[in-house]
Design an enzyme around this catalytic site. Structure first.
Site, mmCIF file in Angstrom:
data_model
loop_
_atom_site.group_PDB
_atom_site.id
_atom_site.type_symbol
_atom_site.label_atom_id
_atom_site.label_comp_id
_atom_site.label_asym_id
_atom_site.label_seq_id
_atom_site.Cartn_x
_atom_site.Cartn_y
_atom_site.Cartn_z
ATOM 1 N N LYS A 27 4.756 5.307 -4.548
ATOM 2 C CA LYS A 27 4.845 4.780 -3.184
ATOM 3 C C LYS A 27 6.154 4.013 -2.981
ATOM 4 C CE LYS A 27 1.087 2.851 -4.338
ATOM 5 N NZ LYS A 27 -0.136 2.032 -4.466
ATOM 6 N N THR A 81 -0.356 -5.726 5.461
ATOM 7 C CA THR A 81 -0.226 -4.713 4.416
ATOM 8 C C THR A 81 -1.051 -5.048 3.170
ATOM 9 O OG1 THR A 81 1.757 -5.850 3.597
ATOM 10 C CG2 THR A 81 2.092 -4.045 5.172
ATOM 11 N N GLY A 125 -3.759 -4.870 0.571
ATOM 12 C CA GLY A 125 -4.728 -3.869 0.149
ATOM 13 C C GLY A 125 -4.320 -2.432 0.406
ATOM 14 N N THR A 126 -3.048 -2.193 0.744
ATOM 15 C CA THR A 126 -2.640 -0.813 1.020
ATOM 16 C C THR A 126 -2.762 0.066 -0.220
ATOM 17 O OG1 THR A 126 -0.349 -1.540 0.674
ATOM 18 C CG2 THR A 126 -1.091 -1.337 2.949
ATOM 19 N N GLY A 127 -2.414 -0.477 -1.393
ATOM 20 C CA GLY A 127 -2.508 0.310 -2.617
ATOM 21 C C GLY A 127 -3.940 0.663 -2.964
ATOM 22 N N CYS A 128 -4.823 -0.317 -2.859
ATOM 23 C CA CYS A 128 -6.252 -0.078 -3.113
ATOM 24 C C CYS A 128 -6.791 0.982 -2.159
ATOM 25 C CB CYS A 128 -7.050 -1.369 -2.913
ATOM 26 S SG CYS A 128 -6.489 -2.789 -3.867
#
Length: 272
Positions: A175, A209, A211-214
């Protein structure tokens, strides 16, 4: 009738924007059934993480066994693991149950900058767990730790996704959100086909933004659980997180980094 099922193994976020809470929302919003095994409880809000309480490893192992021995899973998403001992518990469960679709989000640092993985656990993650999974979804800082060098530009992302994939023998969704370009190009490298897929989006100017990865890794697992292949799951997960960021950009929750809008498509339907 049967659900497409995803087990999330991750930490709990008391603020509701990341971790297990985000995983449940994303998996559900993407059309699969979410079960959980909690690795740690964080004292957390939109401003940061002030404390972490690790769940005893025996309880974690029993949570995973309770879900997989009864409900089962078509995919597993792995998030915050905290310690080497925790990583070994999860690795043992993967060996026992042989779930093919495993997505690992190598959570090391929160959006706020707080460290979520102990230093000694990084080696265990690299050597023990990553080789056992199907996909990893690192952001730029996490990929830099895994590679041992910096990724300063968008051009480096293309090269590093392939390098990471072949180093660990796993597919990689790298990402690009931590870079400075207005156009973000996430790169998915399919280890099985040795192919790269570029996934573009425009940068949103928003503080929401958290928690975007989770969220993205959980969406990826949800689509894998429904039978989509790796590349299609990656594209659908990218579309989902991009729309969730756009839909949540103007909301105000807390004083720091707010969450994305996980249920944006349902909310729009309800308003009609």
């Amino acid at each position: 009738m049967k659900y497409n099922k995803v087990l999330s193994i991750a930490g709990s976020d008391s603020g509701g924007g990341a971790g297990i809470q985000a995983d449940i929302k994303a998996i559900s919003a993407c059309g699969s059934y979410a079960a959980t095994a909690i690795t740690a409880i964080t004292v957390q809000n939109t401003v940061g993480v002030s404390n972490v309480h690790a769940i005893p490893n025996q309880i974690l192992a029993e949570q995973i066994d309770a879900v997989l021995s009864d409900i089962g899973a078509d995919a597993i998403k792995i998030g915050m693991l905290h310690s080497s001992e925790t990583i070994h518990v999860v690795a043992d469960a993967l060996k026992k149950y042989q779930i093919k679709n495993v997505v690992l989000d190598p959570v090391m640092v929160a959006t706020s900058g707080d460290k979520l993985l102990l230093d000694e656990a990084i080696v265990t993650l690299k050597e023990v767990l990553i080789p056992m999974v199907k996909v990893i979804t690192p952001n730029i800082p996490e990929a830099e730790i895994l590679l041992g060098r910096q990724i300063p530009t968008q051009e480096d992302v293309f090269e590093c996704a392939a390098e990471l994939s072949n180093l660990y023998k796993v597919s990689v969704l790298l990402k690009a959100g931590h870079l400075n370009e207005d156009e973000l190009i996430d790169v998915f490298f399919d280890f099985e086909k040795q192919e790269s897929v570029e996934m573009k989006s425009l940068r949103m100017i928003t503080k929401n933004t958290h928690g975007t990865g989770c969220t993205m890794s959980s969406a990826f697992a949800a689509f894998l659980s429904q039978g989509y292949d790796l590349q299609e799951s990656a594209k659908k997960a990218k579309d989902y997180i991009n729309n969730a960021i756009i839909a949540g950009a103007d909301y105000e929750i807390g004083e720091g980094h707010g969450p994305v809008n996980h249920f944006y498509h349902f909310l729009e339907t309800c308003k009609q």
